[in-house]
Scaffold this motif. Sequence first.
Motif, mmCIF file in Angstrom:
data_model
loop_
_atom_site.group_PDB
_atom_site.id
_atom_site.type_symbol
_atom_site.label_atom_id
_atom_site.label_comp_id
_atom_site.label_asym_id
_atom_site.label_seq_id
_atom_site.Cartn_x
_atom_site.Cartn_y
_atom_site.Cartn_z
ATOM 1 N N ARG A 168 0.833 -1.201 0.000
ATOM 2 C CA ARG A 168 0.000 0.000 0.000
ATOM 3 C C ARG A 168 0.871 1.256 0.000
ATOM 4 N NH1 ARG A 168 -5.352 -0.965 1.700
ATOM 5 N NH2 ARG A 168 -5.715 -3.052 2.524
ATOM 6 N N THR A 169 1.914 1.264 0.832
ATOM 7 C CA THR A 169 2.716 2.461 1.035
ATOM 8 C C THR A 169 4.197 2.099 1.153
ATOM 9 O OG1 THR A 169 2.741 2.423 3.446
ATOM 10 C CG2 THR A 169 0.786 3.402 2.398
ATOM 11 N N VAL A 170 5.018 3.125 1.246
ATOM 12 C CA VAL A 170 6.455 2.918 1.441
ATOM 13 C C VAL A 170 6.730 2.241 2.786
ATOM 14 C CG1 VAL A 170 8.676 4.098 1.648
ATOM 15 C CG2 VAL A 170 7.058 4.796 -0.111
ATOM 16 N N LYS A 171 5.875 2.484 3.790
ATOM 17 C CA LYS A 171 6.030 1.797 5.072
ATOM 18 C C LYS A 171 5.869 0.292 4.895
ATOM 19 C CE LYS A 171 4.328 5.686 7.867
ATOM 20 N NZ LYS A 171 3.238 6.173 8.745
ATOM 21 N N GLY A 172 4.960 -0.100 4.042
ATOM 22 C CA GLY A 172 4.789 -1.518 3.756
ATOM 23 C C GLY A 172 6.013 -2.108 3.082
ATOM 24 N N VAL A 173 6.632 -1.353 2.181
ATOM 25 C CA VAL A 173 7.862 -1.800 1.525
ATOM 26 C C VAL A 173 8.944 -2.041 2.573
ATOM 27 C CG1 VAL A 173 9.709 -1.149 -0.062
ATOM 28 C CG2 VAL A 173 7.330 -0.600 -0.628
ATOM 29 N N ALA A 174 9.115 -1.091 3.481
ATOM 30 C CA ALA A 174 10.136 -1.232 4.527
ATOM 31 C C ALA A 174 9.886 -2.483 5.356
ATOM 32 C CB ALA A 174 10.151 0.005 5.412
ATOM 33 N N ASN A 175 8.621 -2.774 5.636
ATOM 34 C CA ASN A 175 8.272 -3.967 6.410
ATOM 35 C C ASN A 175 8.663 -5.240 5.662
ATOM 36 O OD1 ASN A 175 6.936 -5.390 8.611
ATOM 37 N ND2 ASN A 175 5.254 -5.777 7.187
ATOM 38 N N VAL A 176 8.367 -5.299 4.371
ATOM 39 C CA VAL A 176 8.720 -6.474 3.563
ATOM 40 C C VAL A 176 10.225 -6.688 3.550
ATOM 41 C CG1 VAL A 176 8.727 -7.430 1.232
ATOM 42 C CG2 VAL A 176 6.674 -6.306 2.091
ATOM 43 N N LEU A 177 10.963 -5.622 3.286
ATOM 44 C CA LEU A 177 12.408 -5.752 3.154
ATOM 45 C C LEU A 177 13.079 -6.028 4.494
ATOM 46 C CD1 LEU A 177 13.017 -2.877 0.588
ATOM 47 C CD2 LEU A 177 12.837 -5.331 0.141
ATOM 48 N N GLU A 178 12.550 -5.446 5.562
ATOM 49 C CA GLU A 178 13.111 -5.701 6.892
ATOM 50 C C GLU A 178 13.037 -7.181 7.242
ATOM 51 O OE1 GLU A 178 12.191 -4.693 11.603
ATOM 52 O OE2 GLU A 178 11.154 -3.573 10.027
ATOM 53 N N HIS A 179 11.944 -7.830 6.851
ATOM 54 C CA HIS A 179 11.761 -9.242 7.182
ATOM 55 C C HIS A 179 12.261 -10.177 6.085
ATOM 56 C CE1 HIS A 179 8.846 -7.367 10.014
ATOM 57 N NE2 HIS A 179 9.348 -8.281 10.805
ATOM 58 N N GLY A 180 12.726 -9.617 4.970
ATOM 59 C CA GLY A 180 13.294 -10.441 3.911
ATOM 60 C C GLY A 180 12.291 -11.371 3.264
ATOM 61 N N GLU A 203 22.366 -2.558 -0.966
ATOM 62 C CA GLU A 203 22.968 -3.851 -1.317
ATOM 63 C C GLU A 203 22.297 -5.020 -0.611
ATOM 64 O OE1 GLU A 203 26.742 -3.885 1.827
ATOM 65 O OE2 GLU A 203 27.076 -3.371 -0.273
ATOM 66 N N ALA A 204 21.667 -4.777 0.527
ATOM 67 C CA ALA A 204 20.977 -5.858 1.236
ATOM 68 C C ALA A 204 19.748 -6.344 0.480
ATOM 69 C CB ALA A 204 20.566 -5.391 2.632
ATOM 70 N N TYR A 205 19.264 -5.538 -0.472
ATOM 71 C CA TYR A 205 18.043 -5.888 -1.191
ATOM 72 C C TYR A 205 18.323 -6.218 -2.652
ATOM 73 C CZ TYR A 205 16.460 -3.261 2.896
ATOM 74 O OH TYR A 205 16.280 -2.786 4.172
ATOM 75 N N ALA A 206 19.566 -6.573 -2.952
ATOM 76 C CA ALA A 206 19.971 -6.789 -4.337
ATOM 77 C C ALA A 206 19.212 -7.935 -4.996
ATOM 78 C CB ALA A 206 21.473 -7.047 -4.407
ATOM 79 N N ARG A 207 18.683 -8.863 -4.207
ATOM 80 C CA ARG A 207 17.981 -10.009 -4.800
ATOM 81 C C ARG A 207 16.543 -9.667 -5.182
ATOM 82 N NH1 ARG A 207 14.682 -12.855 -1.102
ATOM 83 N NH2 ARG A 207 14.857 -12.145 1.062
#
Length: 325
Positions: A168-180, A203-207
């Motif tokens: 929905r938002t950029v906050k949701g993106v951060a949540n997804v990436l934080e938990h991988g 670089e942590a999200y390169a995949r």
Amino acid sequence: MTKETRLSLQGTIAGRIGFGCWQLAGAYASANGRPNGYGDIDEAEGIRAIHYALDNGINFFDTAIGYNDGHSERVLGKALVSYTGSAGVRPVICTKYEGWPGMEGLQDFAADMERNVDMSLQRLGMKSLDMLLLHNPPDDLDLSAMDLAPFERMVAAGKIKEYGVSCRTVKGVANVLEHGFGSVVEAVYNVLDRRYEPFFAHEAYARYTFICRVPLASGFVSPRTLAEDRVFAGNDIRSNFSSEQVEWVTGAVRSLAFLNELEGGITVSALRFQLSNPYRTIAIPGIKNVRQAADAALAMRLGPLPQDVVQRIADAVPEVFYKWR
């Protein structure tokens, strides 16, 4: 890293400008009766647009079960089945499932998701989906507790290749990436809202593959907005937008009028902006006719904007609409 216009996805090559299929769903309403689609469509013209896209290097298609109860998938499926162009063209399909663990009224998330994937494959006429995304779950969904087994079973069975979240938002993106979670994330990114950008280079999200939705700001990035105030039919989701939001977006687009002086005009230039980073991004402009497909194909041919133009965009629209923050 060079600014390529194509990506390798699980061994398949996809153009970095794709085809957003929400518009193909036609007019429909949400549960509360408000319009949730982009108005009436000419289905035959939509199919011609898909064929034009495939003939011109656009082979990534983003759709969803929730787009008019799978109607967008049905139209896309008809187009793919009837395509008689190059035998070497391989469509890359991303669809979205409208559910998540703990969703009210959903008794068995895994069984419901797998059943819906089977139905999507049938509507699309495909044996496998390239990507399956959870569609707009809560931004704070506890992804650390998500059972990955249902997703991995579908990967093992060849029904999907990758999975992730449309946020929905950029906050949701951060949540997804934080938990991988997964390997695909989709969110708003365009010349008016560039908040998603810092994640691309991390670089942590390169995949991850980053899908950039509404790259034309729901159709507002258009010569029409430069020339006139926009009015939408009552069955168009944009008729729900507040006057305050429309006023801000209109002013922001008009501050980018210099993009209309470039080849193809402001629409093509805004799509070229999407190619102006070297990362794993795919933009999905909503397309429902051949003219719109031709704009996307021209942007692919022209390639990235010059860096000085990219900087001029940032200078012209430094902040997003305050209610999006």
